[in-house]
Design an enzyme around this catalytic site. Structure first.
Site, PDB file in Angstrom:
ATOM      1  N   THR A  39       0.720  -1.247   0.064  1.00  0.00           N
ATOM      2  CA  THR A  39      -0.052  -0.037   0.085  1.00  0.00           C
ATOM      3  C   THR A  39       0.858   1.200   0.200  1.00  0.00           C
ATOM      4  OG1 THR A  39      -1.710  -0.972   1.119  1.00  0.00           O
ATOM      5  CG2 THR A  39      -1.520   1.058   1.312  1.00  0.00           C
ATOM      6  N   TYR A  52      -8.141   0.940  -3.573  1.00  0.00           N
ATOM      7  CA  TYR A  52      -6.967   1.580  -4.201  1.00  0.00           C
ATOM      8  C   TYR A  52      -6.279  -0.046  -4.863  1.00  0.00           C
ATOM      9  CZ  TYR A  52      -4.536  -0.536   0.025  1.00  0.00           C
ATOM     10  OH  TYR A  52      -4.181  -1.393   0.780  1.00  0.00           O
ATOM     11  N   THR A 118       1.600  -4.338   4.241  1.00  0.00           N
ATOM     12  CA  THR A 118       1.637  -4.568   5.694  1.00  0.00           C
ATOM     13  C   THR A 118       1.017  -5.989   6.001  1.00  0.00           C
ATOM     14  OG1 THR A 118      -0.647  -3.669   5.900  1.00  0.00           O
ATOM     15  CG2 THR A 118       1.168  -2.210   6.236  1.00  0.00           C
ATOM     16  N   ASP A 119       0.040  -6.564   4.875  1.00  0.00           N
ATOM     17  CA  ASP A 119      -0.478  -7.754   5.360  1.00  0.00           C
ATOM     18  C   ASP A 119       0.495  -8.783   5.630  1.00  0.00           C
ATOM     19  OD1 ASP A 119      -2.915  -6.660   4.569  1.00  0.00           O
ATOM     20  OD2 ASP A 119      -3.002  -7.721   2.595  1.00  0.00           O
ATOM     21  N   LYS A 191       0.414  -7.708  12.776  1.00  0.00           N
ATOM     22  CA  LYS A 191      -0.388  -6.718  12.252  1.00  0.00           C
ATOM     23  C   LYS A 191      -1.702  -6.923  12.929  1.00  0.00           C
ATOM     24  CE  LYS A 191      -2.907  -4.944   8.108  1.00  0.00           C
ATOM     25  NZ  LYS A 191      -3.063  -4.879   6.729  1.00  0.00           N
ATOM     26  N   GLU A 313      -2.940 -29.916  28.301  1.00  0.00           N
ATOM     27  CA  GLU A 313      -4.162 -30.749  28.519  1.00  0.00           C
ATOM     28  C   GLU A 313      -3.976 -32.172  28.320  1.00  0.00           C
ATOM     29  OE1 GLU A 313      -8.053 -29.139  27.992  1.00  0.00           O
ATOM     30  OE2 GLU A 313      -7.403 -26.940  27.606  1.00  0.00           O
TER      31      GLU A 313
HETATM   32  N1  ASP Z   1      -2.707  -5.525   0.878  1.00  0.00           N
HETATM   33  C1  ASP Z   1      -1.653  -4.749   1.200  1.00  0.00           C
HETATM   34  C2  ASP Z   1      -0.458  -5.169   1.073  1.00  0.00           C
HETATM   35  O1  ASP Z   1      -0.247  -6.105   2.331  1.00  0.00           O
HETATM   36  C3  ASP Z   1      -2.043  -3.892   2.291  1.00  0.00           C
HETATM   37  C4  ASP Z   1      -0.969  -2.911   2.795  1.00  0.00           C
HETATM   38  O2  ASP Z   1       0.115  -2.703   2.325  1.00  0.00           O
HETATM   39  O3  ASP Z   1      -1.520  -2.143   3.718  1.00  0.00           O
HETATM   40  O4  ASP Z   1       0.329  -5.203   0.216  1.00  0.00           O
END
Ligand code: ASP
Length: 356
Positions: A39, A52, A118-119, A191, A313
């Protein structure tokens, strides 16, 4: 006359210092930015739209969008990939790791920044932390808002990441993840939120440090093996063994395990309920997967934070299971993939999960 002589001497001293020492002090650290997409490199048709496309903008455009970046480091960029990180692959990880090791072995480079979606950023960062063989800083960053968004946070995140990579304080910290003014250890960060700019957190151990417009400080050291103390490397490795993750839930069917074994998994991480639990039938299927096919089963948890502990357990030895400690399922998968590149007994695998 005497005063003139003194002035001349002072001038010569300054000239000598400039040539042999002082000039070096004013040289900027060399930071290489390896761009992979995400992103932070995304663009939208409107500044106020949440829709986007990730991985659209090239690295040079991203660098040019960060005011003052060239005053804190001598930065140069390289495009390794340009994908949304949901499409990150083992192939790109290996390419990245080899390139980072090559760059950091050179005296020309002081630190590395990786721009990344970020994923799956925590996965790439953790993988790299286990196979990068250098004490120099390596920092991943990204953004939750695309580059064309109102209040895009990518440029400040990139500025801060470059400042960290350029700072000798950040040496010997392993791979770090920095977004939203925070510095996290690759192993500990997750995340935690789908859209919030404060998405990245280290829920169990807390963050490693903080960064504010390029000024940074550290609060603690990373606590597990990484980098030069890690026994794993990418040398001679072109692929990694298949390890799948199976998500547990009430009334889970045991045939899920059989399906993954049939598909060729060499290891399975269970995102278990609670302390790495699964239905009794699934546990028996897991035992059989090891006994009949040598498939390694690691118990992790679907809970957002906490430890998965041995013999909670039931006795893990009775089912040949290994526990992940506080590694989440996605990171337990990475550690198991690397561990399976070597011959290891179940006890040795458990030691690895305890140490990394
Ligand atoms: N889907 C995007 C990615 O991981 C989300 C992001 O970058 O925030 O590339």
């Amino acid at each position: 006359m005497k005063a003139l002589k003194l002035k001349m001497m002072a001038f010569l001293m300054v000239a000598t210092m400039t040539t042999f020492g002082l000039a070096q002090d004013t040289e900027l650290p060399n930071v290489k930015i390896l761009a992979t997409g995400g992103t932070i490199a995304g663009s939208a048709s409107s500044a106020t739209s949440g829709s986007y496309s990730a991985g659209q903008v090239g690295i040079q455009t991203m660098i040019n969008a960060v005011p003052g970046i060239k005053e804190i480091a001598d930065v140069s960029g390289e495009q390794v990939s340009n994908v949304g990180s949901q499409d990150m692959t083992v192939e790109i990880w290996l390419k990245l790791a080899n390139r980072i090791n090559e760059l950091l072995a050179s005296n020309e480079i002081d630190g590395i920044v990786i721009t990344h979606g970020t994923d799956t950023q925590e996965e790439t960062a953790y993988f790299l932390s286990l196979v990068v063989k250098s004490d120099k800083p390596v920092v991943t960053t990204g953004s939750m808002r695309s580059s064309t968004s109102i209040s895009a946070e990518g440029p400040l995140n990139l500025y801060n990441a470059v400042a960290i990579a350029a700072d000798p304080q950040a040496k010997e910290k392993g791979v770090m993840v920095s977004l939203n003014d925070q510095i996290h250890a690759a192993r500990d960060v997750s995340k935690m939120n789908t859209t919030n700019v404060n998405s990245f957190q280290s829920p169990i151990k807390g963050m490693l440090g903080g960064v504010f417009y390029g000024r940074l400080g550290f609060f603690r050291e990373p606590l597990t093996k990484f980098g030069n103390t890690s026994e794993f490397s990418v040398e001679g490795i072109n692929e990694l063994p298949r390890v799948d993750i199976v998500y547990a839930y009430a009334d889970m069917s045991p045939d899920l395990i059989d399906m993954h074994v049939k598909a060729g998994a060499k290891g399975i991480v269970i995102a278990g309920v609670g302390n790495g639990n699964m239905t009794e039938a699934t546990l028996n299927a897991a035992k059989k997967a090891y006994e009949d096919h040598g498939v390694i089963i690691v118990r992790s948890t679907r809970a957002a934070t906490g430890w998965t502990l041995r013999d909670n357990e039931f006795k893990d030895d009775d089912y040949h299971t290994v526990v992940s400690g506080d590694l989440n399922p996605a990171k337990a998968r990475i550690l198991l993939m690397l561990a399976l590149t070597k011959e290891k007994s179940l006890a040795e695998l458990q030691d690895i999960f305890d140490e990394y």
